[in-house]
Design an enzyme around this catalytic site. Structure first.
Site, PDB file in Angstrom:
ATOM      1  N   PRO A 150       0.831  -1.215   0.000  1.00  0.00           N
ATOM      2  CA  PRO A 150       0.000   0.000   0.000  1.00  0.00           C
ATOM      3  C   PRO A 150       0.863   1.262   0.000  1.00  0.00           C
ATOM      4  O   PRO A 150       1.743   1.417   0.841  1.00  0.00           O
ATOM      5  CB  PRO A 150      -0.790  -0.123   1.307  1.00  0.00           C
ATOM      6  CG  PRO A 150      -0.783  -1.579   1.614  1.00  0.00           C
ATOM      7  CD  PRO A 150       0.539  -2.087   1.131  1.00  0.00           C
ATOM      8  N   GLU A 151       0.637   2.123  -0.982  1.00  0.00           N
ATOM      9  CA  GLU A 151       1.333   3.395  -1.035  1.00  0.00           C
ATOM     10  C   GLU A 151       0.354   4.498  -0.648  1.00  0.00           C
ATOM     11  O   GLU A 151      -0.760   4.238  -0.208  1.00  0.00           O
ATOM     12  CB  GLU A 151       1.935   3.596  -2.422  1.00  0.00           C
ATOM     13  CG  GLU A 151       2.978   2.533  -2.760  1.00  0.00           C
ATOM     14  CD  GLU A 151       3.760   2.841  -4.019  1.00  0.00           C
ATOM     15  OE1 GLU A 151       3.715   3.990  -4.498  1.00  0.00           O
ATOM     16  OE2 GLU A 151       4.424   1.929  -4.533  1.00  0.00           O
TER      17      GLU A 151
END
Length: 271
Positions: free
Chosen positions: A2-3
């Site tokens: 997850p960014e």
């Protein structure tokens, strides 16, 4: 992993059913995350109501009267809301039960994320205090990035990914931003011109805003707060496309390792 867009998508997804809700129970099935889940977590949270959720870099901040719950999704974590009574799956490590009959459930197969509680000002915490500006804020400008990059010999891509320079521009979005700006990711940061810094800042902001709008990037482990995957992956120009033709010029996308991360770029469109 997850960014920033995935974390922001999660915040937006869970906020409507979390904000203003009282915590009635906390269930910790697996306390051994990247850092141990505090044993006092239930004591700190139960009976308190969450305020307005926010995000700093890839950290989610869930406030109560006494402080903030600080949540990081790590490499494979996700937060979603499920109805009370929903059986936990494997790797569902932490439940925060809410008064509206929903459970805020943390799922993390690799256990690289964490949840912690910070009393007082969360931005004074060492995990947040040394971070660079948000990429969608007015503080992230071409002038700022140009000044900060002077005399730096590190390649521009890892420089862009360094959270001390700007937060949340991970591997996917750095690759896409550099392609949009027409900049070779291998070039030393200190050799990127002021005009190119302007283009890169604009490109990074544009790519991140588009990803947030579309719900993040579809990766193997990522889902949003509503349990649905993101859809930005179908618009990727270079990331993960090594050996494929460039969408702009038709030449082969080059793949290499840069700063210990896989990097893809077009050697004809990016100079």
């Amino acid at each position: 992993m997850p960014e920033l867009p995935e974390v922001e998508t999660t915040r937006r997804g869970i906020a409507p059913l979390v904000e203003g809700q009282e915590v009635t129970e906390v269930i910790v099935r697996q306390p051994r995350l990247r850092t141990p889940v505090p044993g006092e977590l239930a004591e700190w949270l139960v009976g308190h109501r969450f305020g307005e959720l926010s995000r700093r870099a890839k950290y989610l901040l869930l406030p109560i009267a006494e402080g903030h719950l600080l949540w990081h999704l790590g490499m494979s974590g996700s937060l979603r809301l499920v109805p009370l009574g929903t059986p936990p799956r494997t790797h569902d490590h932490v439940d925060v039960v809410l008064g509206n009959g929903q459970i805020l459930r943390y799922h993390d197969p690799r256990r690289f994320g964490f949840v912690d509680f910070v009393s007082g000002d969360p931005y004074a915490d060492i995990r947040l205090s040394r971070l660079g500006p948000e990429p969608l804020s007015s503080a992230f400008t071409g002038e700022y990035f140009f000044t900060r990059s002077r005399c730096r010999r590190v390649a521009i891509k890892p420089f862009l990914m360094d959270n001390a320079n700007v937060v949340g521009v991970g591997n996917i979005y750095a690759s896409e931003a550099l392609f949009m700006a027409g900049i070779d990711p291998r070039r030393p940061a200190g050799e990127v011109t002021r005009e190119e810094c302007d283009r890169l800042v604009t490109s990074a902001s544009t790519v991140l805003a588009a990803a947030i709008e579309q719900g993040g990037t579809t990766l193997r482990d990522f889902v949003g707060g509503d349990g649905k995957p993101g859809y930005f992956a179908q618009r990727l120009n270079v990331y993960g496309r090594g050996g494929e033709p460039c969408r702009e010029c038709g030449h082969e996308i080059t793949s290499l390792v840069l700063g210990q991360r896989a990097s893809c770029f077009c050697p004809y469109c990016q100079h």
